[in-house]
Design a protein around this motif. Structure first.
Motif, PDB file in Angstrom:
ATOM      1  N   ILE A 199      10.916   2.709   7.577  1.00  0.00           N
ATOM      2  CA  ILE A 199      10.337   2.524   8.937  1.00  0.00           C
ATOM      3  C   ILE A 199       9.675   1.387   9.066  1.00  0.00           C
ATOM      4  O   ILE A 199       9.582   0.687  10.115  1.00  0.00           O
ATOM      5  CB  ILE A 199       9.723   3.820   9.156  1.00  0.00           C
ATOM      6  N   VAL A 200       8.839   1.166   7.935  1.00  0.00           N
ATOM      7  CA  VAL A 200       7.922  -0.064   7.992  1.00  0.00           C
ATOM      8  C   VAL A 200       8.957  -1.359   8.173  1.00  0.00           C
ATOM      9  O   VAL A 200       8.554  -2.409   8.713  1.00  0.00           O
ATOM     10  CB  VAL A 200       7.271  -0.294   6.717  1.00  0.00           C
ATOM     11  N   ALA A 201      10.031  -1.443   7.540  1.00  0.00           N
ATOM     12  CA  ALA A 201      10.922  -2.541   7.785  1.00  0.00           C
ATOM     13  C   ALA A 201      11.600  -2.761   9.009  1.00  0.00           C
ATOM     14  O   ALA A 201      11.625  -3.789   9.694  1.00  0.00           O
ATOM     15  CB  ALA A 201      12.087  -2.396   6.811  1.00  0.00           C
ATOM     16  N   ILE A 202      11.926  -1.643   9.605  1.00  0.00           N
ATOM     17  CA  ILE A 202      12.176  -1.430  10.997  1.00  0.00           C
ATOM     18  C   ILE A 202      11.187  -2.098  12.087  1.00  0.00           C
ATOM     19  O   ILE A 202      11.489  -2.906  12.918  1.00  0.00           O
ATOM     20  CB  ILE A 202      12.559  -0.146  11.615  1.00  0.00           C
ATOM     21  N   ARG A 227      -0.026   6.782   2.955  1.00  0.00           N
ATOM     22  CA  ARG A 227       1.148   7.689   3.170  1.00  0.00           C
ATOM     23  C   ARG A 227       1.327   7.583   4.367  1.00  0.00           C
ATOM     24  O   ARG A 227       0.449   7.973   5.547  1.00  0.00           O
ATOM     25  CB  ARG A 227       0.951   9.120   2.499  1.00  0.00           C
ATOM     26  N   LEU A 228       2.652   7.549   5.119  1.00  0.00           N
ATOM     27  CA  LEU A 228       2.908   7.896   6.301  1.00  0.00           C
ATOM     28  C   LEU A 228       3.287   9.372   6.530  1.00  0.00           C
ATOM     29  O   LEU A 228       3.692   9.907   5.606  1.00  0.00           O
ATOM     30  CB  LEU A 228       4.262   7.155   6.732  1.00  0.00           C
ATOM     31  N   SER A 229       2.826  10.043   7.598  1.00  0.00           N
ATOM     32  CA  SER A 229       3.148  11.397   7.867  1.00  0.00           C
ATOM     33  C   SER A 229       3.628  11.492   9.230  1.00  0.00           C
ATOM     34  O   SER A 229       3.306  10.514  10.161  1.00  0.00           O
ATOM     35  CB  SER A 229       1.837  11.955   7.450  1.00  0.00           C
ATOM     36  N   VAL A 230       4.019  12.574   9.625  1.00  0.00           N
ATOM     37  CA  VAL A 230       4.406  13.002  11.108  1.00  0.00           C
ATOM     38  C   VAL A 230       3.805  14.063  11.445  1.00  0.00           C
ATOM     39  O   VAL A 230       3.413  15.192  10.600  1.00  0.00           O
ATOM     40  CB  VAL A 230       5.958  13.240  11.146  1.00  0.00           C
ATOM     41  N   ASP A 246       8.925  10.834   2.783  1.00  0.00           N
ATOM     42  CA  ASP A 246       9.285  10.147   1.437  1.00  0.00           C
ATOM     43  C   ASP A 246       8.925   8.750   1.596  1.00  0.00           C
ATOM     44  O   ASP A 246       9.236   8.022   2.604  1.00  0.00           O
ATOM     45  CB  ASP A 246      10.738  10.614   1.430  1.00  0.00           C
ATOM     46  N   PRO A 247       8.514   8.122   0.412  1.00  0.00           N
ATOM     47  CA  PRO A 247       7.967   6.723   0.245  1.00  0.00           C
ATOM     48  C   PRO A 247       9.249   5.913   0.667  1.00  0.00           C
ATOM     49  O   PRO A 247       9.061   4.820   1.153  1.00  0.00           O
ATOM     50  CB  PRO A 247       7.560   6.549  -0.963  1.00  0.00           C
ATOM     51  N   ARG A 307       0.757  -1.322  -0.037  1.00  0.00           N
ATOM     52  CA  ARG A 307       0.054   0.097   0.085  1.00  0.00           C
ATOM     53  C   ARG A 307       0.858   1.249  -0.084  1.00  0.00           C
ATOM     54  O   ARG A 307       0.483   2.394  -0.776  1.00  0.00           O
ATOM     55  CB  ARG A 307      -0.987   0.224   1.479  1.00  0.00           C
ATOM     56  N   LEU A 308       1.982   1.113   0.886  1.00  0.00           N
ATOM     57  CA  LEU A 308       3.019   2.224   0.733  1.00  0.00           C
ATOM     58  C   LEU A 308       3.642   2.431  -0.878  1.00  0.00           C
ATOM     59  O   LEU A 308       3.744   3.755  -1.288  1.00  0.00           O
ATOM     60  CB  LEU A 308       3.960   2.239   1.528  1.00  0.00           C
ATOM     61  N   ALA A 309       3.934   1.641  -1.332  1.00  0.00           N
ATOM     62  CA  ALA A 309       4.374   1.463  -2.543  1.00  0.00           C
ATOM     63  C   ALA A 309       3.571   1.985  -3.642  1.00  0.00           C
ATOM     64  O   ALA A 309       4.014   2.604  -4.489  1.00  0.00           O
ATOM     65  CB  ALA A 309       4.975   0.027  -3.082  1.00  0.00           C
ATOM     66  N   THR A 310       2.282   1.686  -3.631  1.00  0.00           N
ATOM     67  CA  THR A 310       1.254   2.120  -4.698  1.00  0.00           C
ATOM     68  C   THR A 310       0.591   3.464  -4.169  1.00  0.00           C
ATOM     69  O   THR A 310      -0.138   4.008  -4.915  1.00  0.00           O
ATOM     70  CB  THR A 310       0.134   1.068  -4.822  1.00  0.00           C
ATOM     71  N   ALA A 311       1.239   4.133  -3.336  1.00  0.00           N
ATOM     72  CA  ALA A 311       0.751   5.448  -2.675  1.00  0.00           C
ATOM     73  C   ALA A 311      -0.809   5.494  -2.249  1.00  0.00           C
ATOM     74  O   ALA A 311      -1.353   6.363  -2.015  1.00  0.00           O
ATOM     75  CB  ALA A 311       1.097   6.582  -3.844  1.00  0.00           C
ATOM     76  N   ASP A 312      -1.220   4.212  -2.021  1.00  0.00           N
ATOM     77  CA  ASP A 312      -2.534   3.920  -1.364  1.00  0.00           C
ATOM     78  C   ASP A 312      -2.540   4.541  -0.058  1.00  0.00           C
ATOM     79  O   ASP A 312      -3.659   5.090   0.657  1.00  0.00           O
ATOM     80  CB  ASP A 312      -2.853   2.641  -1.318  1.00  0.00           C
TER      81      ASP A 312
END
Length: 167
Positions: free
Chosen positions: A141-144, A100-103, A134-135, A93-98
Motif C-alpha cells: 500500500i505504501v509503494a502504491i 502499523r497500518l490499520s483499517v 499485515d506488514p 518504520r513499517l518494517a521495524t513495526a514502529d
C-alpha cells in the motif's frame, strides 16, 4: 549650300540633339537609380536592425524562460526528493513495526468479527473497531501511494512547464 547639304546638316543636327538628349536622359536616370539604390540600402539597414533587435528580444525571452524552468525543475526535484525521503522513512518504520497500518472496520461487519480494537496514542477514532494490516500488505500500500505521490509531483511539474512555455 545645296538642298541636299542642308538636309544632311539638319539630319546631323537632329542626330546630335537626339544623342545629347539621350545622354541627358541617361544621366538623369543614373542619378535616379543611384538615389533609389541609396534608399534601398537605407531600408535594408533599417530592416536588418529591426530583425537584430527582435532576435535579441527573443533570445532574452528564451533565456528568461530557461532560467524560470530551471528554477521550477529544481523545486520539483527537491519536492520529489523530500517525498522519497518521507516514503523511505515510513517504509522503515513499517518494517521495524514502529508504525502499523490499520483499517477502520464497518460497524455492521465488526459485529460479526472477533478482531479487537487497537486503540493507541496515534489518533485512533474513539470507540471504533480497527484491524491491523499485515506488514507485507502495508508495504504494498505504501509503494502504491509512493507511486501516486511521485505521479502527482511529476504532473504538477509538467503542468508548470506547459504554462511557462505557453505564455
Amino acid at each position: 549650300m545645296t538642298p541636299v547639304q542642308k538636309l544632311g546638316l539638319v539630319l546631323l543636327a537632329m542626330v546630335v540633339s537626339f544623342g545629347a538628349a539621350w545622354q541627358v536622359q541617361d544621366w538623369r536616370m543614373g542619378k535616379k537609380l543611384a538615389e533609389q539604390a541609396g534608399l534601398h540600402k537605407d531600408d535594408l539597414a533599417a530592416i536588418n536592425n529591426a530583425a537584430a533587435a527582435q532576435a535579441r528580444a527573443e533570445q532574452s525571452k528564451r533565456l528568461d524562460l530557461e532560467q524560470q524552468l530551471a528554477g521550477q525543475d529544481q523545486q520539483y526535484t527537491r519536492e520529489l526528493s523530500d517525498a522519497k525521503r518521507t516514503q523511505a522513512a515510513l517504509r522503515d518504520r513499517l518494517a521495524t513495526a514502529d508504525v502499523r497500518l490499520s483499517v477502520l472496520l464497518d460497524e455492521d461487519s465488526a459485529s460479526n468479527c472477533n478482531v479487537p480494537s487497537t486503540p493507541g496514542a496515534a489518533g485512533v477514532v474513539h470507540a471504533a473497531r480497527r484491524a491491523q494490516l499485515d506488514p507485507a500488505h502495508a508495504q504494498r500500500i505504501v509503494a502504491i501511494t509512493d507511486d501516486g505521490d511521485n505521479a502527482v509531483i511529476a504532473l504538477r511539474a509538467c503542468q508548470a512547464y506547459v504554462r511557462a512555455i505557453a505564455h
